[in-house]
Motif scaffolding. Structure first.
Motif, mmCIF file in Angstrom:
data_model
loop_
_atom_site.group_PDB
_atom_site.id
_atom_site.type_symbol
_atom_site.label_atom_id
_atom_site.label_comp_id
_atom_site.label_asym_id
_atom_site.label_seq_id
_atom_site.Cartn_x
_atom_site.Cartn_y
_atom_site.Cartn_z
ATOM 1 N N ILE A 50 7.143 -8.821 -7.243
ATOM 2 C CA ILE A 50 8.538 -8.512 -6.910
ATOM 3 C C ILE A 50 8.858 -7.060 -7.265
ATOM 4 O O ILE A 50 9.510 -6.345 -6.491
ATOM 5 N N ALA A 51 8.366 -6.605 -8.414
ATOM 6 C CA ALA A 51 8.589 -5.217 -8.825
ATOM 7 C C ALA A 51 7.934 -4.252 -7.844
ATOM 8 O O ALA A 51 8.529 -3.243 -7.428
ATOM 9 N N ASN A 52 6.697 -4.555 -7.444
ATOM 10 C CA ASN A 52 5.978 -3.726 -6.481
ATOM 11 C C ASN A 52 6.703 -3.686 -5.140
ATOM 12 O O ASN A 52 6.900 -2.624 -4.539
ATOM 13 N N SER A 54 9.798 -4.249 -4.475
ATOM 14 C CA SER A 54 11.087 -3.564 -4.581
ATOM 15 C C SER A 54 10.919 -2.059 -4.468
ATOM 16 O O SER A 54 11.680 -1.379 -3.759
ATOM 17 N N ILE A 55 9.909 -1.516 -5.164
ATOM 18 C CA ILE A 55 9.646 -0.082 -5.086
ATOM 19 C C ILE A 55 9.206 0.303 -3.677
ATOM 20 O O ILE A 55 9.643 1.317 -3.127
ATOM 21 N N ASP A 56 8.354 -0.524 -3.077
ATOM 22 C CA ASP A 56 7.888 -0.258 -1.714
ATOM 23 C C ASP A 56 9.058 -0.235 -0.735
ATOM 24 O O ASP A 56 9.147 0.629 0.142
ATOM 25 N N LEU A 57 9.969 -1.186 -0.879
ATOM 26 C CA LEU A 57 11.123 -1.269 0.012
ATOM 27 C C LEU A 57 12.017 -0.044 -0.131
ATOM 28 O O LEU A 57 12.505 0.509 0.866
ATOM 29 N N LEU A 58 12.219 0.416 -1.363
ATOM 30 C CA LEU A 58 13.073 1.579 -1.604
ATOM 31 C C LEU A 58 12.446 2.872 -1.099
ATOM 32 O O LEU A 58 13.147 3.781 -0.632
#
Length: 299
Positions: A50-52, A54-58
């Motif tokens: 989920i953390a990965n 989220s960063i990818d999406l941003l």
């Protein structure tokens, strides 16, 4: 058909697929008393992916529509007129790009500090495939730049990465022993990838491929799973607190910071950052290559 539509469709299809295969593996694990899963480890794997994501999406808008699009605008030729050849070449080229990214992640401590989270589990199951390197989306696009220059559309590059990731997740299993010989000559198998996640000296930094194992055989990083050397999963130095949500991501950066505090010159400090993991100026720790050399001396 737009690549972003295909990617959304992939997510729609693969989410229930993952639920079924992971649920099945969990049931088999308990049924046969294999104990391949623990609740804490599984929750950490979910948290990391989920953390990965989220960063990818941003960050995706920047690397996809600005950086990669600019390099794509420079491409001299294109294979788009030949769809089958286009997608085949993209698959092969992207798998090769991933191999080199993965190899750098293992041989350069700066990037290993990001990637190490994927290897820190002492379990090996399908959810380990979701144990993402959290900050990898911030630099992964660099390896996509040559693909854009070769005339592959940025959206297609990201789509192909998503497709190959599906395969990369499914090889994280202990329930498949060996695939047929013809398969293991060309493709990464669960056996190959178990080696990749091992902390045994002979297995360290081996089998870097996502889908094709041929790159490891060409570039000298291939290692067969040996029946005489059972795989031990995790890191060569187990973590003190393997389920801490912050330390699980930053523990290697903390180790780097400690090494940088040593009374050494600038060049040595840079080596602690960019040489392979385990490098030390005084021999207090060893790289995978040095450990293998020591192992050979004792055999």
């Amino acid at each position: 058909m737009p690549a972003d539509f295909i990617e959304k469709t992939l997510i729609t299809i693969t989410t229930p697929l993952y639920a079924v295969v992971i649920g099945t593996e969990i049931l088999f694990s308990h049924w046969y008393h294999k104990k391949y899963y623990t609740l804490k480890d599984t929750l950490i794997n979910v948290y990391l992916t989920i953390a990965n994501a989220s960063i990818d999406l941003l960050f995706r808008g920047i690397y996809l529509f600005i950086i990669l699009q600019w390099f794509y605008s420079l491409h001299p030729v294109s294979l788009e007129a030949h769809p089958y050849l286009y997608w085949f070449c993209l698959f092969v080229a992207e798998d090769l790009a991933f191999y080199f990214e993965h190899r750098v992640d293992h041989y350069c401590r700066f990037f290993w500090a990001v990637h190490v989270t994927h290897h820190s589990s002492e379990e090996f199951n399908l959810t380990t495939g979701f144990r993402s390197s959290v900050f990898q989306p911030l630099y992964r696009f660099i390896y996509f730049i040559p693909l854009a220059l070769l005339g592959f559309k940025p959206a297609d590059i990201v789509l192909m990465y998503s497709i190959t990731q599906i395969y990369g997740i499914l090889v994280h299993t202990r329930f498949v022993n060996k695939m047929p010989k013809w398969f293991e000559i060309l493709f990464v198998s669960p056996s190959h990838h178990r080696v990749h996640h091992a902390s045994n000296t002979i297995y360290l930094d081996k089998n870097m491929g996502m889908c094709l194992i041929i790159w490891d055989k060409i570039f000298g990083t291939f290692q067969e799973e040996l029946p005489t050397v059972p795989v031990k999963y995790g890191l060569t130095k187990p973590l003190d607190n393997p389920h801490h949500p912050i330390k699980i991501i930053f523990h290697e950066w903390q180790s780097i910071a400690q090494d940088l505090k040593k009374n050494t010159g600038l060049l040595t400090k840079l080596k602690y950052m960019f040489m392979p993991p385990g490098w030390s100026h005084d021999g207090s720790s060893q790289t995978a290559k040095q450990l293998r050399e020591e192992l050979k001396k004792h055999h």
